[in-house]
Design a protein around this motif. Structure first.
Motif, PDB file in Angstrom:
ATOM      1  N   THR A  88       0.757  -1.241  -0.112  1.00 41.48           N
ATOM      2  CA  THR A  88      -0.141  -0.020   0.004  1.00 41.48           C
ATOM      3  C   THR A  88       0.915   1.229   0.046  1.00 41.48           C
ATOM      4  O   THR A  88       0.359   2.307  -0.261  1.00 41.48           O
ATOM      5  N   ASP A  89       2.066   1.101   0.348  1.00 42.03           N
ATOM      6  CA  ASP A  89       2.885   2.358   0.277  1.00 42.03           C
ATOM      7  C   ASP A  89       3.010   2.839  -1.326  1.00 42.03           C
ATOM      8  O   ASP A  89       3.611   3.925  -1.534  1.00 42.03           O
ATOM      9  N   PHE A  90       2.623   2.017  -2.182  1.00 39.77           N
ATOM     10  CA  PHE A  90       2.882   2.354  -3.434  1.00 39.77           C
ATOM     11  C   PHE A  90       1.727   3.121  -4.118  1.00 39.77           C
ATOM     12  O   PHE A  90       1.476   3.527  -5.200  1.00 39.77           O
ATOM     13  N   ALA A  91       0.832   3.116  -3.323  1.00 36.47           N
ATOM     14  CA  ALA A  91      -0.560   3.764  -3.587  1.00 36.47           C
ATOM     15  C   ALA A  91      -0.156   5.426  -3.532  1.00 36.47           C
ATOM     16  O   ALA A  91       0.882   5.787  -3.111  1.00 36.47           O
ATOM     17  N   ILE A  92      -0.955   6.181  -4.290  1.00 37.08           N
ATOM     18  CA  ILE A  92      -0.737   7.343  -4.536  1.00 37.08           C
ATOM     19  C   ILE A  92      -0.635   8.350  -3.365  1.00 37.08           C
ATOM     20  O   ILE A  92       0.125   9.332  -3.519  1.00 37.08           O
ATOM     21  N   ASP A  93      -1.390   8.108  -2.352  1.00 37.01           N
ATOM     22  CA  ASP A  93      -1.238   8.674  -1.109  1.00 37.01           C
ATOM     23  C   ASP A  93      -0.118   8.188  -0.197  1.00 37.01           C
ATOM     24  O   ASP A  93      -0.118   8.579   1.068  1.00 37.01           O
ATOM     25  N   ASP A  99       2.915  17.312   7.586  1.00 36.50           N
ATOM     26  CA  ASP A  99       1.448  17.058   7.582  1.00 36.50           C
ATOM     27  C   ASP A  99       1.157  15.664   7.595  1.00 36.50           C
ATOM     28  O   ASP A  99      -0.013  15.526   7.928  1.00 36.50           O
ATOM     29  N   ASP A 100       1.583  14.722   7.070  1.00 36.05           N
ATOM     30  CA  ASP A 100       1.276  13.240   7.274  1.00 36.05           C
ATOM     31  C   ASP A 100       1.203  12.825   8.578  1.00 36.05           C
ATOM     32  O   ASP A 100       0.275  12.272   9.193  1.00 36.05           O
ATOM     33  N   VAL A 101       2.288  13.269   9.384  1.00 34.34           N
ATOM     34  CA  VAL A 101       2.181  12.910  10.843  1.00 34.34           C
ATOM     35  C   VAL A 101       1.141  13.770  11.574  1.00 34.34           C
ATOM     36  O   VAL A 101       0.354  13.026  12.383  1.00 34.34           O
ATOM     37  N   ARG A 102       0.779  15.157  11.304  1.00 35.09           N
ATOM     38  CA  ARG A 102      -0.412  15.510  11.924  1.00 35.09           C
ATOM     39  C   ARG A 102      -1.762  14.787  11.608  1.00 35.09           C
ATOM     40  O   ARG A 102      -2.702  14.721  12.565  1.00 35.09           O
ATOM     41  N   ARG A 111       0.157  15.472  -1.004  1.00 38.26           N
ATOM     42  CA  ARG A 111      -0.369  14.359  -1.056  1.00 38.26           C
ATOM     43  C   ARG A 111      -1.838  14.372  -1.114  1.00 38.26           C
ATOM     44  O   ARG A 111      -2.604  14.709  -0.212  1.00 38.26           O
ATOM     45  N   PRO A 112      -2.335  13.475  -2.072  1.00 38.56           N
ATOM     46  CA  PRO A 112      -4.015  13.482  -2.391  1.00 38.56           C
ATOM     47  C   PRO A 112      -4.349  12.716  -1.173  1.00 38.56           C
ATOM     48  O   PRO A 112      -3.792  11.774  -0.505  1.00 38.56           O
ATOM     49  N   SER A 113      -5.707  13.010  -0.651  1.00 37.51           N
ATOM     50  CA  SER A 113      -6.454  12.017   0.440  1.00 37.51           C
ATOM     51  C   SER A 113      -7.811  12.143   0.246  1.00 37.51           C
ATOM     52  O   SER A 113      -8.170  13.190  -0.694  1.00 37.51           O
ATOM     53  N   PHE A 114      -8.354  11.109   0.755  1.00 36.18           N
ATOM     54  CA  PHE A 114      -9.933  11.141   0.552  1.00 36.18           C
ATOM     55  C   PHE A 114     -10.635  12.249   1.585  1.00 36.18           C
ATOM     56  O   PHE A 114     -11.664  12.518   1.385  1.00 36.18           O
ATOM     57  N   GLU A 115      -9.682  12.475   2.651  1.00 33.33           N
ATOM     58  CA  GLU A 115     -10.312  13.375   3.761  1.00 33.33           C
ATOM     59  C   GLU A 115     -10.656  14.610   3.255  1.00 33.33           C
ATOM     60  O   GLU A 115     -11.602  15.270   3.501  1.00 33.33           O
ATOM     61  N   ASP A 116      -9.482  15.293   2.315  1.00 33.02           N
ATOM     62  CA  ASP A 116      -9.696  16.576   1.975  1.00 33.02           C
ATOM     63  C   ASP A 116     -10.430  16.805   0.619  1.00 33.02           C
ATOM     64  O   ASP A 116     -10.346  17.678   0.041  1.00 33.02           O
ATOM     65  N   GLY A 117     -10.877  15.633   0.253  1.00 31.12           N
ATOM     66  CA  GLY A 117     -11.552  15.574  -1.112  1.00 31.12           C
ATOM     67  C   GLY A 117     -10.703  15.714  -2.367  1.00 31.12           C
ATOM     68  O   GLY A 117     -11.128  15.918  -3.535  1.00 31.12           O
ATOM     69  N   SER A 118      -9.220  15.801  -2.389  1.00 32.08           N
ATOM     70  CA  SER A 118      -8.562  15.913  -3.372  1.00 32.08           C
ATOM     71  C   SER A 118      -8.409  14.465  -4.121  1.00 32.08           C
ATOM     72  O   SER A 118      -7.979  14.297  -5.196  1.00 32.08           O
ATOM     73  N   MET A 119      -8.968  13.166  -3.649  1.00 39.79           N
ATOM     74  CA  MET A 119      -9.125  11.990  -4.003  1.00 39.79           C
ATOM     75  C   MET A 119     -10.554  11.660  -4.076  1.00 39.79           C
ATOM     76  O   MET A 119     -11.424  11.709  -3.212  1.00 39.79           O
TER      77      MET A 119
END
Lengths: 320, 510
Positions: free
Chosen positions: A50-55, A102-105, A135-143
């Motif tokens: 899963t480390d290879f996923a875009i996020d 940002d990831d850590v937060r 990084r894109p994420s589902f939380e902020d709507g960028s994914m």
């Protein structure tokens, strides 16, 4: 074949392939968006693919952190990921390759929202404050749905996961270990170290815009800590002595540490039992409670081995 | 919005084609209007701020054309032509170069707003307006009237070609647009057009964008002070040339494919330029519509004028005039791309090489003729070297970067040997893109040959000789194998289109 049939074959073929890819990605779910759904083919939990996923695997780690009940949480980069062996139920290692502050937060927020939040957060002192490309994420709507079901990088992550799951070749559950390929011999180690230092790949460079970013980031960390209680310990992990012998490395490291300590000192008083602190273990411990064995193995100048991690972890946990 | 955007592929294009074919079935006279509305919507979605400007320029040029035709050939008509062309070029100059008349190449505060916000497709739009004006000006007497406003507006702004061409000359466009409402587009044309579009999309997304994964970090590494070694510099230059070729030719294929699907024959833009065996042959194969424009509207008038002046016999004056017109024309092409030194210098240097090669060819005694294998091989090597160098000028942000790369390529013993490879990471998809692109560009038939586009403007009238046996398998036809293969490519391209990391079209910046 008639032209009309050609067109229908073309369109139907494209639609079929796209639907198959979507179904495959939905079933494998590399982002763990649907961890409890019936159509998911693999059990929930981190897998190094899963480390290879875009996020970068952030979503998977966040979900795993939420499911965990370990009282100690390790956060940081691949240095954390590869340097500490987890103790299931006691210490949860969420180190992520290339993680930024940002990831850590994001992971801190997720952990603090647990019904039983961690009592101790051990955070590798952030070097990278933010990703050059967020990084894109589902939380902020960028994914969105397309990234989840159809994107090429999702399909590639799903393929890797499916392959390794079929082979049952790697650890699953919340064991976040990964492994470096090739044996780290002394000669190879020196070669990589020399090349890394000559190219200026020194991960101790000071944070960009420290005057505004670090205090703001630490203020949020303070709020997170205050909501959940517990202690947050920022620490500088061990580095290869050969790297620390470079004046530029030492000075960059000193600047980073002083920046974070100064920012912490200016924070408002912390609520409840929450406490924040910064410790430096880059060259061992000044009080000699933790010493880096001179013959210790190193994966590269900045990735310490589990042997060192096993000596360091009890000291980190016992810091008051 | 670009052709490779997801919204274009799954929403705009299917809707536009569906409406077009509905109009064809029930209201053929509305086909042009449907395409015009689609083009207006396309432009509004891509660059809404400048839509009024585009509309204004279309109207202005349309009126200028009509005014010209009302006047007999002579000074009056010429004045109208000059005024209209000056207006078109002035608008382009203001946006592209930040020029203010009387102040030289300087951006004023007012024009700072326009500079850096080049209206979508303005460079290509301007050239098409010039062909319209000049082709009307050249008409000795009114024959059939020019296109009406709707057809002319469509010709000027057709969404398939507004962004990066190909440039369709007005004389070639007029009969097509005039008969648009009567032309019936059947399933064969739709199949051919969509198939060609798919090939173009594949070239752009799967090949060009994969190669960009190695080119962008490489140029960034050079700019950051990591000079490459000899082999690395050549590989980087070659990779960028491939990226540029597949990016632009892919987009051209998509444009031509859309044109076929609506009954329009847009010009061929590429004819395997990397297989050219001489500079002049390369000019006949690379960005053919732009070269055709420059030949017809700049080179030819300059050459005709130059032959009449100066001393010496006809041959000497012709040779001088040819050389001067070539240098001016190719430098102008470089300048059209941008006012930066890298573009202008690249155009000028290409001109010098082209003129030098031609003079050298004339001076050499002909032994084996044009088919002499040695000459062809040398010519191919020269063409590829020239294109690689041109590409470096094109891609580099500064002349310093150009200098570093050229030094590593041609004077490797003087270049410092630092750790270029460690400063960049090369991914397997990028290497696969370079390998596939090299094989396709050097050995495979091109889309003009595969789809038999020999009746399109700029293409040879007929296929020049039979294809050797194995490439003949790649001639497109209505068969299940082609439908299946192209559906796979289209699906793969669609997945790439929605993924992160797609690169903008290189030529859309001009």
């Amino acid at each position: 074949m008639t032209p009309t049939r050609y067109l229908l074959t073309f369109l139907a073929g494209a639609v079929t392939i796209i639907l198959m890819v979507a179904a495959f990605n939905a079933a494998i779910d590399p982002y763990e968006v649907a961890a409890d759904r019936w159509y998911r083919l693999r059990p929930p939990g981190y897998h190094q693919s899963t480390d290879f996923a875009i996020d970068g695997g952030v979503t998977v780690r966040i979900n795993a952190i939420r499911r965990s009940s370990a009282p100690v949480l390790l956060l940081g980069t691949s240095r954390t990921q590869t340097g500490f062996r987890t103790l299931p139920g006691q210490v949860f290692n969420a180190g992520q390759p290339g993680a930024s502050f940002d990831d850590v937060r994001r992971m801190l927020r997720a952990a603090a929202q647990r019904p039983d939040p961690p009592l101790l957060y051990l955070v590798e002192l952030p070097v990278k404050l933010a990703q050059y490309t967020p990084r894109p994420s589902f939380e902020d709507g960028s994914m969105g749905p397309f990234e989840r079901f159809l994107a090429v990088h999702t399909a590639m992550a799903s393929s890797r996961l499916a392959w390794h799951t079929m082979l049952n070749s790697d650890r699953t559950a919340h064991d976040f270990f990964t492994s470096f390929s090739g044996e780290m011999t002394a000669a190879r180690h020196r070669r990589i170290a020399a090349l890394t230092l000559r190219n200026g790949r020194i991960p101790f460079a000071g944070p960009a815009d420290p005057a505004t970013y670090v205090p703001a980031a630490l203020e949020e960390v303070r709020r997170i800590c205050g909501r959940s209680g517990g202690r947050i310990l920022f620490y500088e992990p061990p580095a290869w002595p050969g790297a620390l012998s470079h004046p530029s490395v030492r000075s960059a490291l000193a600047i980073r540490l002083s920046t974070y300590r100064a920012a912490l000192a200016r924070l408002r008083p912390l609520p409840g039992a929450c406490s924040l602190s910064v410790l430096d273990f880059s060259a061992g411990d000044a009080g000699n409670a933790f010493r880096i064995p001179p013959d210790a193995e190193w994966r590269d100048p900045y990735h310490f081995d589990e042997e060192i991690g096993a000596r360091l972890l009890p000291i980190l946990v016992s810091v008051r | 919005m670009a052709f490779h955007d997801l919204s274009f592929l799954i929403a705009f294009l299917p809707a536009a084609l569906a409406l077009f074919h509905l109009a064809q079935r029930y209201r053929p006279a509305w086909k042009g209007a449907v395409l015009l509305l689609a083009s207006a919507l396309f432009y509004a979605l891509g660059d809404p701020v400048h839509l009024p400007l585009l509309a204004g320029l279309v109207l202005t040029n349309f009126v200028a054309g009509r005014v010209m035709l009302r006047r007999p050939a002579g000074r009056g008509r010429t004045l109208v032509l000059a005024a209209a062309i000056v207006l078109d070029l002035a608008v382009l100059a203001a946006y592209k170069y930040g020029w203010v008349p009387g102040q030289g190449p300087m951006a004023t505060e007012a024009l700072a707003v326009t500079q850096g916000q080049l209206p979508l497709g303005l460079s290509f739009f301007t050239l098409q307006q010039i062909t319209y004006l000049v082709d009307l000006w050249r008409r000795p007497a009114p024959r059939e009237g020019p296109l009406g406003l709707v057809d002319y507006a469509l010709y000027s702004s057709f969404f398939a070609q507004i962004v990066v061409g190909p440039i369709l000359r007005y004389d070639q466009a007029e009969p097509q647009y005039r008969s648009l409402s009567r032309t019936r587009v059947g399933a064969v044309e739709a199949a051919r057009g969509l198939s060609l579009f798919t090939i173009g999309l594949t070239k752009k997304l799967l090949i060009a964008d994969s190669i960009a994964l190695v080119v962008d970090p490489a140029f960034a590494a050079v700019a950051a002070g990591h000079p490459p070694g000899f082999l690395e510099a050549w590989l980087v230059g070659w990779a960028y040339l491939l990226q540029l070729y597949f990016d632009f030719s892919g987009y051209s294929d998509m444009a031509i494919g859309i044109g076929i699907a609506v009954g329009l024959r847009l010009p061929i833009n590429f004819n395997s330029p990397l297989k050219a065996s001489s500079p002049s042959e390369c000019f006949d194969r690379w960005h053919m519509s732009l070269v055709a424009f420059v030949r017809a509207y700049l080179f030819a008038p300059l050459f005709s004028f130059g032959r009449k002046i100066g001393r010496g016999g006809t041959a000497a004056r012709s040779l001088r005039s040819w050389a001067a017109a070539t240098i001016v024309s190719l430098t102008a092409i470089g300048w059209w791309h941008g006012a930066e030194g890298t573009f202008v210098l690249s155009g000028f240097l290409i001109a010098i090489v082209a003129v030098g090669y031609q003079l050298w060819s004339l001076a050499l005694p002909r032994r084996g003729g044009r088919s002499d294998p040695g000459r062809r091989l040398g010519g191919r090597a020269l063409v590829l070297t020239g294109l690689i160098v041109f590409g470096i000028f094109f891609r580099a942000d500064t002349l310093d970067t150009v200098g570093v790369l050229l030094r590593s390529m041609f004077l490797p013993w003087t270049a410092p040997q630092l750790s270029f490879a460690a400063a960049m990471e090369v991914s397997p998809p990028a290497l696969a893109g370079v390998a596939a692109g090299s094989a396709i560009a050097l050995f495979m038939p091109n889309t003009m040959q595969i789809f038999g586009l020999f009746g399109h403007p700029g293409a040879p009238a007929v296929r020049s000789g039979p294809l050797p046996r194995w490439p003949a398998r790649f001639v497109w036809n209505i068969r299940p194998a082609w439908a299946g293969a192209l559906s796979l490519l289209f699906a793969a391209a669609l997945l790439f289109a929605g993924s992160r990391g797609t690169a903008p079209v290189i030529y859309a910046q001009f």
